[in-house]
Design an enzyme around this catalytic site. Sequence first.
Site, PDB file in Angstrom:
ATOM      1  N   ASP A 198       1.898  -0.126   6.295  1.00 28.46           N
ATOM      2  CA  ASP A 198       3.297  -0.172   5.861  1.00 28.46           C
ATOM      3  C   ASP A 198       4.226  -0.598   7.002  1.00 28.46           C
ATOM      4  O   ASP A 198       4.055  -0.146   8.143  1.00 28.46           O
ATOM      5  CB  ASP A 198       3.695   1.235   5.373  1.00 28.46           C
ATOM      6  CG  ASP A 198       5.121   1.296   4.875  1.00 28.46           C
ATOM      7  OD1 ASP A 198       5.411   0.672   3.844  1.00 28.46           O
ATOM      8  OD2 ASP A 198       5.958   1.962   5.527  1.00 28.46           O
ATOM      9  N   GLU A 240       1.730  -5.141   5.377  1.00 34.08           N
ATOM     10  CA  GLU A 240       3.008  -5.293   4.690  1.00 34.08           C
ATOM     11  C   GLU A 240       4.018  -5.833   5.702  1.00 34.08           C
ATOM     12  O   GLU A 240       4.633  -5.083   6.452  1.00 34.08           O
ATOM     13  CB  GLU A 240       3.518  -3.966   4.122  1.00 34.08           C
ATOM     14  CG  GLU A 240       4.671  -4.206   3.174  1.00 34.08           C
ATOM     15  CD  GLU A 240       5.848  -3.245   3.299  1.00 34.08           C
ATOM     16  OE1 GLU A 240       6.730  -3.302   2.440  1.00 34.08           O
ATOM     17  OE2 GLU A 240       5.910  -2.444   4.255  1.00 34.08           O
TER      18      GLU A 240
HETATM   19  C1  BGC Z   1       7.792   0.700   1.435  1.00 34.99           C
HETATM   20  C2  BGC Z   1       9.084   1.283   0.945  1.00 34.99           C
HETATM   21  C3  BGC Z   1       9.613   2.256   1.973  1.00 34.99           C
HETATM   22  C4  BGC Z   1       9.697   1.614   3.355  1.00 34.99           C
HETATM   23  C5  BGC Z   1       9.980   2.604   4.433  1.00 34.99           C
HETATM   24  C6  BGC Z   1       8.201   0.047   2.719  1.00 34.99           C
HETATM   25  O1  BGC Z   1       7.937  -1.119   3.088  1.00 34.99           O
HETATM   26  O2  BGC Z   1       7.231  -0.207   0.539  1.00 34.99           O
HETATM   27  O3  BGC Z   1       8.909   1.897  -0.303  1.00 34.99           O
HETATM   28  O4  BGC Z   1      10.886   2.677   1.589  1.00 34.99           O
HETATM   29  O5  BGC Z   1       8.478   1.012   3.678  1.00 34.99           O
HETATM   30  O6  BGC Z   1       8.860   3.405   4.620  1.00 34.99           O
END
Ligand code: BGC
Length: 530
Positions: A198, A240
């Site tokens: 993430d 991501e």
């Molecule tokens: C997730 C979000 C989240 C953010 C902060 C992202 O990229 O997909 O849902 O709010 O990370 O953790």
Amino acid sequence: MTPWYRTAVFYEVPVRSFSDGNGDGRGDFIGLISKLDYLQWLGVDCLWLLPFFPSPLRDGGYDISDYRGVLPEFGTLEDVRRLVEEVHRRGMRVIGDLVVNHTSSDHPWFQEARHPGSPKRDWYVWSETDQRFADARIIFIDTESSNWSWDEEAGAYYWHRFYSHQPDLNFDNPEVRAEVLDIVRFWLGLGFDGLRLDAIPYLIEREGTNCENLPETHDMIKEIRAVVDAEFPDAVLLAEANQPPKDVVAYFGEGDECHMCYHFPVMPRLFMSLRRQDVDKLTAILASTPPIPDGGQWAIFLRNHDELTLEMVTEEERQYMWDEYAPDRRMRLNFGIRRRLAPLLGGHRPAIELLHGLLLSLPGSPILYYGDEIGMGDNYLLPDRDGVRTPMQWDDSPTAGFSAADPADLFLPLVSTDGYRPAEVNVATQQGDEGSLLNWIRDLLAVRSHHPVFGIGDFEVVPVDDPAIFAFLRADSNEKVLVLANVSKDGRACPLDMEAAQALDVRSGERVDLSGLFLDGHEFRWLSID
Ligand code: BGC
């Protein structure tokens, strides 16, 4: 051998929203386990679970307060083990979310770090002023006005790229790095088949930079990958990184960082093509996407648990998307649109089918978002992104078959807009209806599973003299498939200048004469060529 993730179809599941097994109005692992037969029936290969760890849930669980635990309302670690086992028993896989750019401010590490002189102090990023790293943009522009927040007890500002209750960990600290590697080992050791990394571009901060995609951040990812290669060689890492193609490909490294990266910029351009009835922006972004290392794979998607992000488009394009797809300002959030797929497309079935046809045939592994397979609706009046995270609609009962609780006690209200209520959109009814969207998507997944070329084949655009027709070839040593998609509402003749005269429609089994092709409005074809 082809790595499994290159031909897999992924399915994103927020545990809280999927199925409530204990009747408390909130989804949990027992509920999810009870729905695995459904997911197997649907034909998905790998589940991606949103964070399920202890958390105050001020960011849907992306605010973690214990990396090795399970949020009690979801169940126990034993339940997670059982889930993994049951998923594997069905021949599917499951990946989790590794959210280590930041923790929750409730995490004991942060609570300790607030005390000046504490051994955990240096686990976070502190400053005496809020002027450092001034070139870093603010991501949650609707709620945050700075990436620094003052902490009274600490007597210092702390750094956070997202909500102010999500302090960033300090990846310059070797203890933090070692801890993160141990967390990776913990979940992969428990049986997870991979991890989504993430918010990975933001791990490291450096003065005079925008604090994104820094070489030191890539070094950390390489460390994670080295652990995976040495100890869990079958596991996948999915980056991501919501970045332009040239910066995203860096997250594949030279095959020594992530195995997969989301291709964020493709997604809004699919929606743009449809409304503009012109595929130029889509073909341009694909043309500007550099090649990726062997064994790498893109992850592509239509919608997910966040707002439909418009960070990777120009200002003019963003305005266009807002005007077209979010005419009511309440549908907008940060740089995006908080709506689900079916309502975005006005419930128009041919358009929904067309986007799935592209999703399943463009380069990459598709990720479906729970509920989109039945055309679930949304509720943009709910706060933040809750409106796209409402309870899954299993049947037409008062709680939509999601829970045995009183409907008033569900963690979020069911969708109640006309045309999208559980009585109108649900799994049970659609399973029993041969012509339903659900059965249509299931059939399409089944066809795709027989054509690995969609996962691993080369991609080549076929020029067509009509801006509304997108034609491309997917080819590997076994097979060549011509994909044709008409993004116009109207039917179009499809003049092709191809050597082959005949093809086989892989969905219908019909022989097709390539010289006189006509596509209905929003129609797509998958045509196998000898
Ligand atoms: C997730 C979000 C989240 C953010 C902060 C992202 O990229 O997909 O849902 O709010 O990370 O953790």
